[in-house]
Design a protein around this motif. Structure first.
Motif, mmCIF file in Angstrom:
data_model
loop_
_atom_site.group_PDB
_atom_site.id
_atom_site.type_symbol
_atom_site.label_atom_id
_atom_site.label_comp_id
_atom_site.label_asym_id
_atom_site.label_seq_id
_atom_site.Cartn_x
_atom_site.Cartn_y
_atom_site.Cartn_z
ATOM 1 N N LEU A 140 40.640 40.082 43.696
ATOM 2 C CA LEU A 140 41.783 39.177 43.654
ATOM 3 C C LEU A 140 41.399 37.715 43.787
ATOM 4 N N MET A 141 40.187 37.434 44.259
ATOM 5 C CA MET A 141 39.786 36.076 44.579
ATOM 6 C C MET A 141 39.046 35.387 43.444
ATOM 7 N N ARG A 142 39.293 34.070 43.350
ATOM 8 C CA ARG A 142 38.533 33.252 42.414
ATOM 9 C C ARG A 142 37.135 32.983 42.964
ATOM 10 N N LYS A 143 37.046 32.719 44.282
ATOM 11 C CA LYS A 143 35.760 32.461 44.932
ATOM 12 C C LYS A 143 35.139 33.796 45.333
ATOM 13 N N LYS A 144 34.312 34.338 44.474
ATOM 14 C CA LYS A 144 33.781 35.686 44.694
ATOM 15 C C LYS A 144 32.882 35.775 45.918
ATOM 16 N N SER A 145 32.240 34.674 46.293
ATOM 17 C CA SER A 145 31.288 34.712 47.404
ATOM 18 C C SER A 145 31.897 34.201 48.705
ATOM 19 N N LEU A 146 33.228 33.979 48.723
ATOM 20 C CA LEU A 146 33.852 33.436 49.927
ATOM 21 C C LEU A 146 33.681 34.392 51.098
ATOM 22 N N ILE A 147 33.959 35.671 50.876
ATOM 23 C CA ILE A 147 33.815 36.693 51.916
ATOM 24 C C ILE A 147 32.923 37.794 51.369
ATOM 25 N N THR A 148 31.795 38.002 52.022
ATOM 26 C CA THR A 148 30.841 39.008 51.541
ATOM 27 C C THR A 148 30.759 40.224 52.458
ATOM 28 N N LYS A 149 31.432 40.158 53.610
ATOM 29 C CA LYS A 149 31.420 41.296 54.520
ATOM 30 C C LYS A 149 32.725 41.337 55.307
ATOM 31 N N VAL A 150 33.270 42.550 55.430
ATOM 32 C CA VAL A 150 34.476 42.774 56.221
ATOM 33 C C VAL A 150 34.140 43.814 57.279
ATOM 34 N N SER A 151 34.493 43.509 58.520
ATOM 35 C CA SER A 151 34.218 44.425 59.627
ATOM 36 C C SER A 151 35.517 44.740 60.364
#
Length: 657
Positions: free
Chosen positions: A518-529
């Motif tokens: 869904l995001m334009r900035k693909k590298s904004l969040i690289t890990k979800v915990s």
């Protein structure tokens, strides 16, 4: 499960009977697109579906302060002749182990008290048992406490992106959707059975004491539920407060509130620039009062310097010429003295003509007079000082021009600052909301403190109750039942913990994957915990740094919330229809495109989108069109005092980009 039809009768803004085909036939697209202007009845449809399913347990009623009866009374169409309303919701699916076409028919009649009737039909035939047990059956089909996963307002789910606010919701959703509630309920039921069995082994006095403990326990459990409801209400009010604050801050920003907040800094910057310009002008005046005016005749000073240099050259030439002439005279005198006439003739023929100074040189000498080397040095130093002064003046002029441009820009910015009257109302409202927010936080803290005390007391009561029930059982069969029950409860608890940890691990990957789509900035969040115990969600950048939800824009928080909902739905593997009101609010054009192409077409086998006329338009409409099953426009007709449902999505002019 697939919704097939929704019927509204004298409900809300809909006077009379209105039918919407939501998907009577399978295939032919998964999206039902409903467009309308604000105030035309979009939200009413979202609420009507929830009311048909859950009645008084509808999740959206948590934010309605008047209660269920008050809400239903307010939903009667005021232009209808009779004080009554009805909602019919039909769906295809499996209910109580039987597949078929079901219809929930919920009616309300007014009067001193609201009378509600619920009927459930299967293939058009009324079924008594289904109607009587519907409230339990629907909880198995789709628990009301997680209905917000499937029916939500796109602009009001932003708070789900906040780790603290989402933790409780995630925990509830994980338990309900992934089957952990079944395990917890089984563990609880076994505990009840075990206590009842043990209760039979105690004597009369202990039984009285036990009943007193259990009465206290029940009261405290009720108090705990009441506090939890209060905390939930405060959370709802806090979310609404935050929403209002966000909207007001947006208005304030559009009005120039950020400039108003910086007005003192702008004026201070302007004063600093004026001071610097004044200092430059003062330096310029001081220089003008010195040698700088002579820069007007600098060419004359340069000519004088060149003449002085030429004089020195001429003087050197004269000295050399005099030396040659003197040597010439000595030779002639020498030969004349010796009387050697032939030698003298030869010498005179061999010597060049006596050199003479050119007339131009004589003119220079006459012009320069008595100028000497010291004067030449003084002149060169003066010219150098003059050039330095001119260079400094040039630099000061350039600096003054640059500072004047900055001052002009500051003046334009100050001119754009709204006056106090324009922004004071908004600032006061925001201040009031901030005060209310502090009060809400304090209220929530107070409730949570009370809840903590109750949970502590419940733990003490549980220990006292357990101590009374720990009496050695004489009946072997009874003892064996209780022992096995205790062991099974221990195993179930371990199973629940492992199952939650396993599901949380897969949910982390699904949230990250969904957000990336869904995001334009693909590298904004690289890990979800996600913490298995608290279910608190944490975000990390590619550098391994924790990312706060506050660092995301409002649109990015909305997309994160949608990604969480999407991930939970994918993890649950349940075929439940979805409804989204205002699906593209607050999003920029790029994120709207990603949501249309990557979410609406994939999230569910059926999704109903309730859009305004400025959301799904132009290329977004064209991109969504291949997945559309049906299109409708809700239009309010003043002459008929009702909203009518028309086929087709808005009109061509509104669809234009």
């Amino acid at each position: 499960m697939r919704f097939t039809e929704l019927v509204l009768h004298n409900f809300g803004i809909y006077k009379g009977r209105h039918t919407i085909d939501l998907g009577k036939g399978y295939g032919n697209g998964s999206v039902v697109l409903i467009g309308a202007l604000n105030g035309s009845g979009k939200t009413t449809i979202l609420e009507a579906v929830q009311l048909a399913l859950y009645g008084a347990k509808s999740p959206f009623l948590n934010s309605f302060s008047g209660g269920y009866s008050s809400y239903i009374k307010s939903s009667f169409n005021r232009f209808a002749k009779d004080e009554a309303a009805a909602i019919e919701l039909s769906f295809m699916g499996e209910l109580d182990g039987r597949f078929g076409e079901y219809k929930i028919f919920r009616t309300w009649k007014g009067g001193a008290r609201i009378h509600e009737e619920v009927q459930v039909l299967r293939y058009g035939l009324f079924e008594q048992l289904l109607s009587e047990t519907w409230s339990d059956l629907v909880e198995e089909l789709l628990p009301s406490k997680v209905a917000d996963l499937f029916f939500f307002d796109g602009e009001r789910i932003e708070s789900l992106a906040d780790p603290l606010q989402s933790a409780g919701y995630l925990k509830t959703a994980i338990n309900a959707l992934l089957g952990l509630d079944v395990v917890k309920n089984l563990e609880r039921d076994l505990g009840i059975v075990e206590r009842q069995k043990r209760k039979g082994a105690v004597n009369a006095a202990e039984r009285v004491q036990l009943e007193e403990l259990e009465e206290k326990f029940r009261v405290m459990v009720d108090n705990k539920k009441s506090l939890q409801i209060s905390i939930s209400d405060v959370d709802q009010k806090t979310a609404l407060n935050n929403q209002k604050s966000t909207d007001l801050e947006k208005q304030l920003k559009e009005l120039g509130g950020d400039l108003y907040a910086k007005r003192n800094d702008l004026h201070a910057k302007r004063a600093e620039l004026e001071k610097k310009i004044a200092e430059i002008k003062s330096d310029t005046i001081r220089e003008v009062s010195g040698i700088q005016p002579l820069s007007l005749v600098q060419s004359l000073f340069d000519d004088a310097a060149r003449l002085l240099i030429k004089k020195q050259t001429h003087l050197s030439s004269i000295a050399k010429l005099d030396a040659v002439n003197e040597y010439h005279d000595k030779l002639v005198k020498l030969f004349a003295k010796n009387g050697d006439g032939s030698a003298l003739d030869l010498l005179q023929k061999a010597l060049p003509t006596r050199p003479k100074l050119p007339k131009s040189e004589e003119a220079y000498l006459n012009l320069l007079g008595n100028m000497d080397r010291n004067r030449l040095n003084d002149s060169e130093a003066f010219c150098e000082d003059l050039r330095f002064s001119i260079s400094g003046a040039s630099n000061r002029f350039e600096m003054e021009v640059e500072l004047s441009k900055q001052l002009e820009l500051i003046d334009r910015t100050i001119a754009a600052v709204p006056n106090e009257i324009q922004v004071k109302g908004l600032i006061d409202k925001i201040s009031v909301l901030q005060v209310e927010l502090v009060e809400l936080r304090n209220e929530c803290t107070s409730y949570e403190d009370s809840l903590g005390k109750i949970e502590f007391e419940l733990e003490k009561l549980e220990k006292l109750r357990a101590a009374l029930l720990e009496k050695e059982l004489q009946d072997k069969d009874l003892k064996r039942i209780c022992d096995y029950s205790s062991k099974v409860r221990t195993v179930l608890k371990q199973f629940e913990e492992r199952l939650r940890a396993q599901n949380v691990s897969s949910l982390e990957a699904l949230v990250q994957e969904s957000f990336a789509q869904l995001m334009r900035k693909k590298s904004l969040i690289t890990k979800v915990s996600i913490c298995p115990d608290t279910c608190q969600l944490s975000l990390f950048t590619d550098e391994g740094l924790r990312l706060s939800a506050d660092q995301l824009s409002a649109g990015e928080r909305q997309l994160l919330a949608i990604a969480i909902l999407w991930a939970l739905k994918r993890a649950s593997k349940r075929d439940i229809p979805m409804m989204v009101d205002t699906p593209l609010g607050r999003l920029d054009d790029t994120h709207r495109r990603l949501l249309v192409e990557n979410y609406f077409s994939k999230v569910s086998h059926q999704i109903v989108l309730l859009s305004t006329d400025v959301e799904i338009t132009g290329e977004h409409y064209d991109n969504l069109k291949p997945w559309v099953y049906a299109e409708y426009t809700l239009e309010y007709h003043e002459d008929q005092k009702t909203t009518l449902v028309h086929s087709g999505y808005l009109n061509a002019s509104r669809r234009a980009a």
